[in-house]
Write a protein that holds these residues in place. Structure first.
Motif, mmCIF file in Angstrom:
data_model
loop_
_atom_site.group_PDB
_atom_site.id
_atom_site.type_symbol
_atom_site.label_atom_id
_atom_site.label_comp_id
_atom_site.label_asym_id
_atom_site.label_seq_id
_atom_site.Cartn_x
_atom_site.Cartn_y
_atom_site.Cartn_z
ATOM 1 N N GLU A 90 0.670 -1.161 -0.042
ATOM 2 C CA GLU A 90 0.120 0.165 0.022
ATOM 3 C C GLU A 90 0.783 1.257 0.109
ATOM 4 O O GLU A 90 0.436 2.092 -0.669
ATOM 5 C CB GLU A 90 -0.988 0.104 1.248
ATOM 6 N N GLU A 91 1.877 1.261 0.769
ATOM 7 C CA GLU A 91 2.769 2.442 0.639
ATOM 8 C C GLU A 91 3.389 2.815 -0.607
ATOM 9 O O GLU A 91 3.524 3.703 -0.898
ATOM 10 C CB GLU A 91 3.730 2.133 1.932
ATOM 11 N N PHE A 92 3.886 1.591 -1.383
ATOM 12 C CA PHE A 92 4.226 1.926 -2.819
ATOM 13 C C PHE A 92 3.302 2.605 -3.663
ATOM 14 O O PHE A 92 3.601 3.317 -4.357
ATOM 15 C CB PHE A 92 4.729 0.676 -3.157
ATOM 16 N N CYS A 96 3.238 6.229 -5.744
ATOM 17 C CA CYS A 96 3.133 6.208 -7.014
ATOM 18 C C CYS A 96 1.864 7.012 -7.309
ATOM 19 O O CYS A 96 2.014 7.842 -8.473
ATOM 20 C CB CYS A 96 2.657 4.635 -7.603
ATOM 21 N N ARG A 97 0.874 7.100 -6.733
ATOM 22 C CA ARG A 97 -0.271 8.131 -7.001
ATOM 23 C C ARG A 97 0.157 9.360 -6.714
ATOM 24 O O ARG A 97 -0.231 10.301 -7.382
ATOM 25 C CB ARG A 97 -1.505 7.408 -6.026
ATOM 26 N N GLU A 98 0.968 9.684 -5.659
ATOM 27 C CA GLU A 98 1.297 11.137 -5.098
ATOM 28 C C GLU A 98 2.170 11.513 -6.272
ATOM 29 O O GLU A 98 2.314 12.840 -6.734
ATOM 30 C CB GLU A 98 1.947 11.114 -4.044
ATOM 31 N N ARG A 99 3.344 10.600 -6.790
ATOM 32 C CA ARG A 99 4.443 11.088 -7.739
ATOM 33 C C ARG A 99 3.491 11.287 -9.120
ATOM 34 O O ARG A 99 3.538 12.569 -9.835
ATOM 35 C CB ARG A 99 5.047 10.137 -8.072
ATOM 36 N N ALA A 100 2.446 10.459 -9.456
ATOM 37 C CA ALA A 100 1.533 10.784 -10.527
ATOM 38 C C ALA A 100 0.749 12.132 -10.831
ATOM 39 O O ALA A 100 0.807 12.865 -11.565
ATOM 40 C CB ALA A 100 0.798 9.328 -11.145
#
Length: 115
Positions: A90-92, A96-100
């Motif tokens: 879940e952390e990964f 990923c969502r934050e970076r996108a």
């Protein structure tokens, strides 16, 4: 036709060559009873006796297998991170969502929010 002395000579030569290469390629720390240079000299100077002596008294014991270092030493480290499925982390997925989302906000050609 080969005579017995010629056959024994070929066997001695093959044994001597095998032992010379074996002594040279054996690591210094695994030679028994003498330093490695001593075994090299004995095998070179006394082909038959030196070869037999190396096989009996100088060669590393079978229980001390030569371990070669791993091509990837980080895999041998105890407690290393083991890869898991990205769907289970879940952390990964959150990162990923934050970076996108950040890349969408910073994309060129789009007007910036002025809030």
């Amino acid at each position: 036709m080969l005579y017995l002395s010629q056959v024994l000579g070929l066997v001695t030569l093959a044994l001597w060559l095998y032992c010379v290469f074996d002594v040279i390629t054996t690591p210094d720390t695994l030679c028994r009873n003498l330093p490695k240079i001593g075994w090299v000299l004995i095998v070179l100077l006394f082909p038959l006796i030196g070869s037999i002596a190396w096989l009996v008294a100088g060669r590393p014991e079978r229980t001390q297998a030569v371990t070669r270092p791993s091509a990837f030493p980080e895999y041998d480290r105890p407690g290393r991170f083991a890869a898991t499925s990205p769907d289970d982390d879940e952390e990964f997925l959150r990162r990923c969502r934050e970076r996108a989302e950040e890349q969408r906000r910073n994309a060129p050609g789009k007007p910036q929010d002025e809030s």
